[in-house]
Design a protein around this motif. Structure first.
Motif, PDB file in Angstrom:
ATOM      1  N   LEU A  35       0.818  -1.216   0.000  1.00 53.46           N
ATOM      2  CA  LEU A  35       0.000   0.000   0.000  1.00 53.46           C
ATOM      3  C   LEU A  35       0.854   1.270   0.000  1.00 53.46           C
ATOM      4  O   LEU A  35       0.422   2.311  -0.471  1.00 53.46           O
ATOM      5  CB  LEU A  35      -0.924   0.008   1.221  1.00 53.46           C
ATOM      6  CG  LEU A  35      -2.097  -0.986   1.192  1.00 53.46           C
ATOM      7  CD1 LEU A  35      -2.739  -1.075   2.577  1.00 53.46           C
ATOM      8  CD2 LEU A  35      -3.129  -0.573   0.154  1.00 53.46           C
ATOM      9  N   ILE A  37      -6.945  -7.058   3.117  1.00 51.88           N
ATOM     10  CA  ILE A  37      -6.206  -5.836   3.448  1.00 51.88           C
ATOM     11  C   ILE A  37      -5.667  -5.906   4.863  1.00 51.88           C
ATOM     12  O   ILE A  37      -6.413  -6.103   5.824  1.00 51.88           O
ATOM     13  CB  ILE A  37      -7.100  -4.584   3.309  1.00 51.88           C
ATOM     14  CG1 ILE A  37      -7.650  -4.464   1.891  1.00 51.88           C
ATOM     15  CG2 ILE A  37      -6.325  -3.332   3.690  1.00 51.88           C
ATOM     16  CD1 ILE A  37      -8.585  -3.287   1.697  1.00 51.88           C
ATOM     17  N   THR A  78      -3.102   5.080   3.243  1.00 50.91           N
ATOM     18  CA  THR A  78      -4.538   5.309   3.417  1.00 50.91           C
ATOM     19  C   THR A  78      -5.185   5.778   2.118  1.00 50.91           C
ATOM     20  O   THR A  78      -6.342   5.450   1.838  1.00 50.91           O
ATOM     21  CB  THR A  78      -4.795   6.333   4.536  1.00 50.91           C
ATOM     22  OG1 THR A  78      -4.058   7.544   4.259  1.00 50.91           O
ATOM     23  CG2 THR A  78      -4.348   5.780   5.885  1.00 50.91           C
ATOM     24  N   VAL A  89      -5.924   2.724   0.086  1.00 51.67           N
ATOM     25  CA  VAL A  89      -7.146   2.049   0.531  1.00 51.67           C
ATOM     26  C   VAL A  89      -8.372   2.740  -0.060  1.00 51.67           C
ATOM     27  O   VAL A  89      -9.338   2.087  -0.480  1.00 51.67           O
ATOM     28  CB  VAL A  89      -7.216   2.016   2.071  1.00 51.67           C
ATOM     29  CG1 VAL A  89      -8.573   1.493   2.539  1.00 51.67           C
ATOM     30  CG2 VAL A  89      -6.099   1.152   2.642  1.00 51.67           C
ATOM     31  N   SER A  90      -8.343   4.057  -0.134  1.00 52.66           N
ATOM     32  CA  SER A  90      -9.452   4.792  -0.759  1.00 52.66           C
ATOM     33  C   SER A  90      -9.592   4.417  -2.231  1.00 52.66           C
ATOM     34  O   SER A  90     -10.707   4.292  -2.760  1.00 52.66           O
ATOM     35  CB  SER A  90      -9.229   6.304  -0.624  1.00 52.66           C
ATOM     36  OG  SER A  90      -9.210   6.692   0.734  1.00 52.66           O
ATOM     37  N   LEU A 136     -10.385  -8.337   6.220  1.00 50.32           N
ATOM     38  CA  LEU A 136      -9.538  -7.318   6.835  1.00 50.32           C
ATOM     39  C   LEU A 136      -8.830  -7.900   8.057  1.00 50.32           C
ATOM     40  O   LEU A 136      -9.405  -8.705   8.796  1.00 50.32           O
ATOM     41  CB  LEU A 136     -10.375  -6.103   7.261  1.00 50.32           C
ATOM     42  CG  LEU A 136     -11.236  -5.428   6.173  1.00 50.32           C
ATOM     43  CD1 LEU A 136     -11.996  -4.245   6.760  1.00 50.32           C
ATOM     44  CD2 LEU A 136     -10.377  -4.992   5.001  1.00 50.32           C
ATOM     45  N   LEU A 170     -14.064   0.763   7.987  1.00 55.87           N
ATOM     46  CA  LEU A 170     -13.723   0.319   6.636  1.00 55.87           C
ATOM     47  C   LEU A 170     -14.560  -0.892   6.244  1.00 55.87           C
ATOM     48  O   LEU A 170     -15.055  -0.980   5.108  1.00 55.87           O
ATOM     49  CB  LEU A 170     -12.236  -0.035   6.561  1.00 55.87           C
ATOM     50  CG  LEU A 170     -11.705  -0.453   5.178  1.00 55.87           C
ATOM     51  CD1 LEU A 170     -11.930   0.646   4.155  1.00 55.87           C
ATOM     52  CD2 LEU A 170     -10.222  -0.805   5.262  1.00 55.87           C
TER      53      LEU A 170
END
Length: 572
Positions: free
Chosen positions: A299, A319, A330, A333-334, A348, A362
């Motif tokens: 990420l 994730i 972050t 992730v968006s 997750l 999330l």
């Protein structure tokens, strides 16, 4: 060849030897290590391999684990004055290879550290001291003189995002760090005895490389362009010299099979944060056991367009929660949230890095977008134990089984009806396999069991690749075969046929004793035998495990073994 410490100590020893003109290996032998990396068990210890190349300029390829600090530095000083080393090439920055970088930089202040862009960034946080650096990318060369021209091969995710290979065209030696390695400790520098090490070679591939099969194939394509490779100088285990073509071909075959999987899962992690990489590797290992492909993506360094494209074609997403303070992670992730589709699966898990983004907000967003959970959220509240890594592997397997369920049902229905009925008439006994390694224990109901040899006494068991116990039935592992009794097996059979959630205690409520090999014996079984895995043969969906028998006992001499009769032969 020089062995520098007493071999009989069987703990930490050093070994050096010339492997090519002007090229010396410095091998740190860790004889007694029994756990490693993603916490998979080791049967034969491990080694950490480093290499010294003497051209007109001198290069050191990788260092060693910090536990070898005094031994390694003394050995290095016995070969060369460290201040004379011009380059320190870092294949990747995992601590077992870069644990002594800071020491080398202090001993050789003018040294230039060579690595990928990501590796140099990691080292800045590790060394905490200014150092000369040279960032290299795929195809770049470093001329050491005397015919030693190193060409660098970009090999991200094998198995860290910063990995590079180095190829010395003058000696035809390829320095590959983790790739093509294995955790195997012996006095043999090379792979003379293929049969002795092939199980460890495969196990290492399955644990670390299979989840990155596409990256393996990309690296192999780049290697193919460089010319002949006569020696693969690995970071762990023996160097590959006698069977190079066969080892490389196995990587190619195994990786092609993984890459061709009809369904794939993208596992996102954050390099160098908490236990993100190790936990994600355990999740990925569980997924690959089901025949589902895996792609790993960091990420911190993920390209937004690549994230969108990869997520859009995946069947599932897993994730590792990133640090809330890392904007790049972050933001990635968006991007994942924007790219997912309904009917995909998601899982997750926490990274235990101290700054994890919270799971629940999330997870709610994914649910609102129509995604279903591939496994229940994993919340890591302490330093991961063996049980946590096993839970992660089992969670990955659950996710893979969910993704392949419909396909498997369709395949069952497609087989010829007469054939499946005929095959189903092959009967077998009813057994429960139990095993324990460290704090991990598992069990499975089995009927594909047969005696296979008299001298030594041995038997074979077919173990489906996606069974949790498969990880505890590697070569040299020990287990117990519990033989069930006709007319008195229903309770045990019903218990072990249950679908256990990841990490559940499969022996809760079951009467057990402990075998001499440490595995559970089912008290209510008719008989048991203690076994040791000697070899494994791979089939499409099962492993055939051959095991020698150490000892055994029958509780009721006149009772009969329970027999299993199936109606069809294409599923249990």
């Amino acid at each position: 060849m020089v062995v520098l410490t007493d071999r009989t100590q069987k703990r930490l020893t050093m070994q050096t030897g010339e492997i090519a003109p002007d090229t010396t290996t410095i091998r740190s032998l860790d004889w007694d290590r029994d756990r490693f990396d993603i916490e998979f068990g080791l049967q034969n210890g491990t080694t950490y391999n480093s290499f010294l190349i003497r051209g007109e300029k001198i290069a050191l390829v990788d260092t060693s684990h910090e536990k070898f600090r005094e031994r390694y530095l003394d050995t290095l000083k016995g070969l060369i004055e460290p201040s004379q080393i011009d380059y320190l090439i870092i294949s990747h920055t995992e601590p077992d290879h870069s644990g002594l970088v800071k020491d080398i930089v202090q001993l050789a202040p003018e040294i230039t550290v060579v690595g990928s862009k990501v590796a140099i960034q990691f080292l800045e946080d590790l060394v905490h001291h200014p150092f000369k650096r040279q960032i290299v990318k795929n195809g770049d060369q470093l001329d050491l003189g005397k015919g030693h021209v190193l060409e660098f091969v970009n090999a991200p995710n094998l198995h860290w995002p910063d990995t590079i290979f180095s190829y010395d065209a003058g000696t035809q030696v390829m320095f590959t760090c983790d790739a093509f390695g294995m955790h195997y400790c012996s006095d043999s520098t090379y792979d003379e005895d293929m049969s002795a090490i092939e199980a460890d070679f495969r196990f290492y591939y399955d644990c670390l490389m299979a989840p990155n099969a596409r990256s393996v194939l990309s690296a192999l394509k780049r290697m193919d362009k460089l010319g002949d490779v006569t020696t693969v100088a690995t970071g762990h285990g023996p160097l590959l010299l006698h069977h190079v073509g066969e080892w490389v071909d196995r990587y190619r075959r195994w990786s092609k099979a993984q890459a061709k999987a009809e369904t794939s899962v993208i596992v996102f992690y954050v390099s160098d944060y908490g236990y993100s990489d190790r936990l994600s590797q355990a999740i990925a290992r569980g997924i690959t056991k089901t025949g589902v492909g895996v792609e790993m993506m960091d990420l911190k360094s993920a390209d937004p367009q690549e994230v969108q494209e990869t997520v859009s074609r995946a069947g599932g997403i897993a994730i590792a929660m990133p640090p809330a303070s890392n904007k790049a992670a972050t933001a990635a992730v968006s991007t994942v949230l924007a790219a997912v589709k309904s009917k995909q699966t998601v899982g997750l898990f926490e990274s235990y890095g101290g700054d994890d983004e919270p799971i629940d907000p999330l997870l709610s967003q994914f649910r609102n977008l129509g995604l279903k959970e591939g496994f229940a959220a994993i919340r890591v509240k302490e330093t991961p134990t063996e049980a946590i890594y096993q839970l992660c592997e089992e969670a990955g397997t659950d996710m893979g089984q969910l993704l392949t369920r419909d396909r498997n049902i369709k395949q069952r229905k497609s087989i010829d009806n007469d054939l499946e009925k005929a095959l189903g008439r092959i009967s077998g006994g009813l057994y429960i396999i139990t095993a324990q390694k460290g704090d991990i224990k598992s069990a499975m109901l089995a009927s594909w069991v047969s005696q296979a040899s008299f001298k030594p006494l041995g038997l074979t068991i077919a173990v489906a690749k996606d069974r949790a116990i498969e990880s505890l039935m590697q070569v040299s592992d020990r287990f117990v075969l519990n033989i069930l009794q006709e007319g008195n097996y229903q309770a045990l059979m019903k218990h072990f046929l249950k679908r256990f959630p990841p990490g559940a205690d499969r022996f809760e409520g079951v009467n057990t004793q402990t075998a001499t090999n440490g595995s559970p014996i089912l008290t209510d079984a008719l008989a048991y035998v203690e076994c040791k895995v000697e070899s494994r043969m791979e089939l499409s969906d099962h492993w055939i495990v051959y095991a020698s028998v150490d000892t055994g006992r029958v509780s009721k001499a006149d009772a009969l073994t329970a027999v299993h009769h199936r109606k069809v032969g294409n599923y249990y």
